[in-house]
Design an enzyme around this catalytic site. Structure first.
Site, PDB file in Angstrom:
ATOM      1  N   SER A 188       0.821  -1.201   0.000  1.00  0.00           N
ATOM      2  CA  SER A 188       0.000   0.000   0.000  1.00  0.00           C
ATOM      3  C   SER A 188       0.866   1.266   0.000  1.00  0.00           C
ATOM      4  O   SER A 188       1.994   1.255   0.496  1.00  0.00           O
ATOM      5  CB  SER A 188      -0.887  -0.016   1.242  1.00  0.00           C
ATOM      6  N   PRO A 189       0.352   2.372  -0.554  1.00  0.00           N
ATOM      7  CA  PRO A 189       1.098   3.634  -0.491  1.00  0.00           C
ATOM      8  C   PRO A 189       1.372   4.048   0.950  1.00  0.00           C
ATOM      9  O   PRO A 189       0.483   3.990   1.797  1.00  0.00           O
ATOM     10  CB  PRO A 189       0.143   4.630  -1.168  1.00  0.00           C
ATOM     11  N   CYS A 249       3.475   7.189   3.024  1.00  0.00           N
ATOM     12  CA  CYS A 249       4.282   8.404   3.001  1.00  0.00           C
ATOM     13  C   CYS A 249       5.611   8.172   3.711  1.00  0.00           C
ATOM     14  O   CYS A 249       5.642   7.628   4.808  1.00  0.00           O
ATOM     15  CB  CYS A 249       3.529   9.556   3.663  1.00  0.00           C
ATOM     16  N   ALA A 254       1.833   8.759  -1.825  1.00  0.00           N
ATOM     17  CA  ALA A 254       1.148   9.825  -2.543  1.00  0.00           C
ATOM     18  C   ALA A 254       2.158  10.763  -3.204  1.00  0.00           C
ATOM     19  O   ALA A 254       3.024  11.321  -2.537  1.00  0.00           O
ATOM     20  CB  ALA A 254       0.261  10.610  -1.584  1.00  0.00           C
ATOM     21  N   GLN A 280       0.592   6.494  -6.835  1.00  0.00           N
ATOM     22  CA  GLN A 280      -0.616   7.130  -6.322  1.00  0.00           C
ATOM     23  C   GLN A 280      -0.487   8.636  -6.516  1.00  0.00           C
ATOM     24  O   GLN A 280       0.435   9.263  -6.003  1.00  0.00           O
ATOM     25  CB  GLN A 280      -0.826   6.816  -4.845  1.00  0.00           C
ATOM     26  N   TYR A 290      -8.005  14.541   1.925  1.00  0.00           N
ATOM     27  CA  TYR A 290      -7.242  15.382   1.011  1.00  0.00           C
ATOM     28  C   TYR A 290      -8.184  15.997  -0.021  1.00  0.00           C
ATOM     29  O   TYR A 290      -9.394  15.828   0.053  1.00  0.00           O
ATOM     30  CB  TYR A 290      -6.102  14.574   0.393  1.00  0.00           C
ATOM     31  N   ARG A 293      -8.520   5.275  -4.825  1.00  0.00           N
ATOM     32  CA  ARG A 293      -8.657   5.045  -3.379  1.00  0.00           C
ATOM     33  C   ARG A 293      -9.650   6.059  -2.829  1.00  0.00           C
ATOM     34  O   ARG A 293      -9.517   7.261  -3.077  1.00  0.00           O
ATOM     35  CB  ARG A 293      -7.320   5.174  -2.651  1.00  0.00           C
ATOM     36  N   ARG A 329       1.521  -0.899   7.148  1.00  0.00           N
ATOM     37  CA  ARG A 329       2.349  -1.063   8.342  1.00  0.00           C
ATOM     38  C   ARG A 329       2.884  -2.484   8.472  1.00  0.00           C
ATOM     39  O   ARG A 329       4.011  -2.698   8.921  1.00  0.00           O
ATOM     40  CB  ARG A 329       1.548  -0.685   9.596  1.00  0.00           C
TER      41      ARG A 329
END
Length: 404
Positions: free
Chosen positions: A31-32, A34, A66, A109, A190, A238, A332
């Site tokens: 998964s994306p 940051c 992102a 992403q 966002y 997403r 995670r």
């Protein structure tokens, strides 16, 4: 799960998955996440290390963190971007590295932070950047002051059109850089999520006031990006399936949006949640967001990616076996255990090809290791492996081990 192993049937988690012409070796997605390691939006050596490690992890697909479509679309001044030639070249370097050593397919992403931009990285107390740190004026559909982020400037039509053009430009750059897939980030409070949610969109023009108008920007961005993105490459979205606040965006709203995206050529929905309001009351736990993916998949007739506290191989396998999603994404869990896919394959009784430099740690469990090589070299490696494994299991030190 025991029946799968005893019958010798490949676990669903490790079955191929195809979207348009892109074939993933399995349903595991990184998964994306940051990283706050970019320099002027440029991917750094940290990204080569981080994404390169994930490229040899055994996952079928990696999606970058992102990547902002314009400088003002970043969350922090350390966030990734794809709004300049330098950004594009830096990401192409990462892609080349990952492809040289790994087998995972690579997605990006695309995002715009909106009112939640110009803040410090996540490991610090969240606050607006100072002028010396490079603060910029965040923008949003409406004025919201949550006491954490800088109060945003309200976007006019010219600003909306500028941002749409930035999404299109970022899509073009993503193709030139070499990505296999694009995911549009319409979640987590966002910019696009700010237009969708009634908690952050108080407009009365063509971009707010009703659900259909609130969805307008999301659909316009998707249409314009899909039109420019190559037809053989998939594009997903997403979303925050729910706001976790009474009167906020709901799962029913998400199903309506997902249906509209499907008709426009969206290849999957990643069903996350939350992020629009500090008043949210998230009821978290293992697989807590999976029901969102399940309902969207069933009622919007679109493939889904499940995400959120998926940590065990059996848990991920059950999600797929029970038809709740088509892919599972880990964030995670992958940071904590970058070899999650290896361990999941072992638990589910599935062979998983390792990078050749790592074959010495492959838990063959008495079965023949699969090599990409053919001919005499491959047969010699197999013999060496069998001899090594026999010695290891008998408690003796092997005299020969494959070196790749």
């Amino acid at each position: 799960m025991q029946e799968i192993q005893e019958a010798g049937v490949q676990a669903q988690l490790f079955s191929p998955y195809q979207m348009r012409e892109l074939v993933l070796e399995n349903r595991i997605v990184v998964s994306p996440m940051c990283q706050y390691a970019a320099e002027n939006g440029n991917a750094s050596d940290w990204h080569i290390m981080h994404l390169g490690s994930m490229a040899v992890s055994g996952a079928g697909l990696i999606i970058t963190e992102a990547a902002a479509v314009e400088p003002e679309g970043r969350i922090s001044n350390l966030c990734l971007g794809i709004y300049s030639d330098e950004n594009e070249l830096a990401l192409a370097r990462v892609i080349d590295f990952c492809r040289e050593y790994g087998k995972a397919r690579l997605g990006i992403q695309l995002s715009h932070a909106g009112r939640k931009g110009a803040v410090t990285p996540s490991w610090e107390v969240r606050r607006p950047l100072t002028a010396e740190e490079g603060w910029w004026q965040p923008e949003a559909p409406s004025f919201v002051d949550d006491g954490v982020h800088s109060p945003p400037a309200v976007l006019d039509l010219a600003g909306i059109n500028r941002i749409k053009a930035a999404w299109v430009d970022a899509t073009v750059r993503s193709d030139r850089a070499g990505f296999d897939l694009v995911e549009l980030h319409f979640a987590h409070g966002y910019l696009v999520n700010e237009f969708l949610s009634p908690l952050t969109n108080f407009r009365t023009d063509g971009y707010g006031g009703t659900r259909e108008k609130a969805m307008r920007l999301a659909l316009e961005i998707f249409d314009e990006c899909r039109a420019i993105w190559p037809g053989h490459k998939p594009m997903g979205v997403r979303i925050s399936a729910v706001d976790w606040v009474p009167g906020g965006w709901s799962l029913d709203d998400s199903i309506v949006l997902s249906k509209e995206l499907r008709t426009r050529g969206c290849d999957y929905i990643c069903a996350s949640s939350g992020g629009s309001s500090h008043k949210q009351k998230i009821v978290a736990g293992p697989s807590y967001q999976v029901p969102f993916a399940e309902r969207i998949r069933a009622e919007a007739s679109i493939p889904t990616m499940a995400v959120g506290q998926i940590s065990e191989a059996e848990q991920a396998e059950a999600i797929l076996q029970e038809g709740k999603a088509d892919m599972v994404a880990l964030a995670r869990g992958m940071l904590y255990n970058p070899r999650w896919a290896w361990h999941a394959a072992s638990k589910l009784g599935v062979h998983l090809d390792y990078a050749k430099r790592y074959v010495n740690c492959h838990p063959a469990l008495g079965t023949e290791l699969k090599f990409a090589d053919t001919g005499e070299k491959a047969e010699a490696l197999r013999r060496l492996w069998r001899a090594s494994e026999k010695s290891r299991l008998s408690g003796l030190r092997p005299t020969d081990t494959p070196t790749g």
